[in-house]
Write an enzyme that holds these catalytic residues in place. Sequence first.
Site, PDB file in Angstrom:
ATOM      1  N   CYS A 185       0.538  -1.258   0.158  1.00 28.59           N
ATOM      2  CA  CYS A 185       0.052   0.023   0.036  1.00 28.59           C
ATOM      3  C   CYS A 185       0.981   1.423   0.120  1.00 28.59           C
ATOM      4  O   CYS A 185       0.311   2.263  -0.480  1.00 28.59           O
ATOM      5  CB  CYS A 185      -0.950   0.213   1.187  1.00 28.59           C
ATOM      6  SG  CYS A 185      -2.315  -1.207   1.010  1.00 28.59           S
ATOM      7  N   TYR A 186       2.151   0.995   0.528  1.00 24.92           N
ATOM      8  CA  TYR A 186       2.879   2.296   0.528  1.00 24.92           C
ATOM      9  C   TYR A 186       3.778   2.872  -0.556  1.00 24.92           C
ATOM     10  O   TYR A 186       4.472   3.543  -0.661  1.00 24.92           O
ATOM     11  CB  TYR A 186       3.596   2.343   1.827  1.00 24.92           C
ATOM     12  CG  TYR A 186       4.799   1.426   1.646  1.00 24.92           C
ATOM     13  CD1 TYR A 186       6.032   1.572   0.891  1.00 24.92           C
ATOM     14  CD2 TYR A 186       4.847   0.058   2.309  1.00 24.92           C
ATOM     15  CE1 TYR A 186       7.136   0.577   0.898  1.00 24.92           C
ATOM     16  CE2 TYR A 186       5.631  -0.782   2.267  1.00 24.92           C
ATOM     17  CZ  TYR A 186       6.904  -0.634   1.782  1.00 24.92           C
ATOM     18  OH  TYR A 186       8.017  -1.638   1.718  1.00 24.92           O
TER      19      TYR A 186
END
Length: 342
Positions: free
Chosen positions: A138-139
């Site tokens: 997700c990052y």
Amino acid sequence: MTAAVVTGSGRALPATYTQEDVWEGFFAQHYAGLRSAKRVFSASGVTTRHAVVNPVHEDISQWGTGARMARYVDEAMPLGKQAVAAALDSAGLAPGDVGLFSVVTCTGYATPGLDIRLASDLGMPAGVQRLLVGHMGCYAALPGLGAVGDYVVARSRPAVMLCVELTSLHVQPARHDLSQVVAHALFSDAASAVVLEPGARRGLRVAATVARTDSSTADHMTWDVTDLGFKMGLSPRVPDVLSRHVGDVVQELLDTAGLQVGDVAGWAVHPGGPRILDVVRDQLGLAEEQLAPSRRVLAQHGNCSSATVLLVLDELGDVDGPVVAMAFGPGLTLYATLLLPA
């Protein structure tokens, strides 16, 4: 020194379904006997999501990984092409202007990859440089933005970064595993792209990036390749770990520009879930309205992995002042990027 400036953005979203419909039409039966499942879906903060494979109409939970990867290419190509074309159009650039094309994804793989296939389809030059940022979770948009920004500064050429995530391809067989329920309640599909140009006088320049990985909690968030697609492992302790680090990470980031939390005009926080946003709000002393763009993205689009923080940046709109983008993922890793008006 010349700065890398975000001058354009674009998105492409597959078909929309409601959280209620996908619960009633598929997951209520999928998790029959697990009484907490409905509560997890109801408390997710998600109202609508997007999917290339809606499980109500097509149950792929028993598909092998090879079949899922083939479907990934078929579905990601048109979405990626639409998002990149829109980003280039909003920046006023043509595909031939691009010096570097980067693709960020953790939900599908192929060789030749999307970077090669899309560059060809879009008409980028044969000499375009390419970068794949894979399986970071997700990052990943923020380290991707940092690497692409470094290219723009070093080469004085425009670049495009595309995040394309198709989490709907990884519905898992029914198990009484709460982390799977949480993942299936939150995750969604999207493609989002940004254009960066050297020294542009409009847009937001990439000013600084800070990372922090707490390797002692690496088992709290995992994304494993299995024979039945990619399987999420998600501990309920993730918000607690985040609470220990987010304040220091943001302060270190703001110190690079001599800023304080109160100087930040916009917060683009990856909405990993409602509790994640609560922790960021409380640890940084933010007002609830400052996280409204993140909560709207979560409600309207769900968690689209790496593409989500770019959707939140779009949701912020034109902000008069510094912007902090933050995202979190496996490792357990926090990334924060400072964007300043050009």
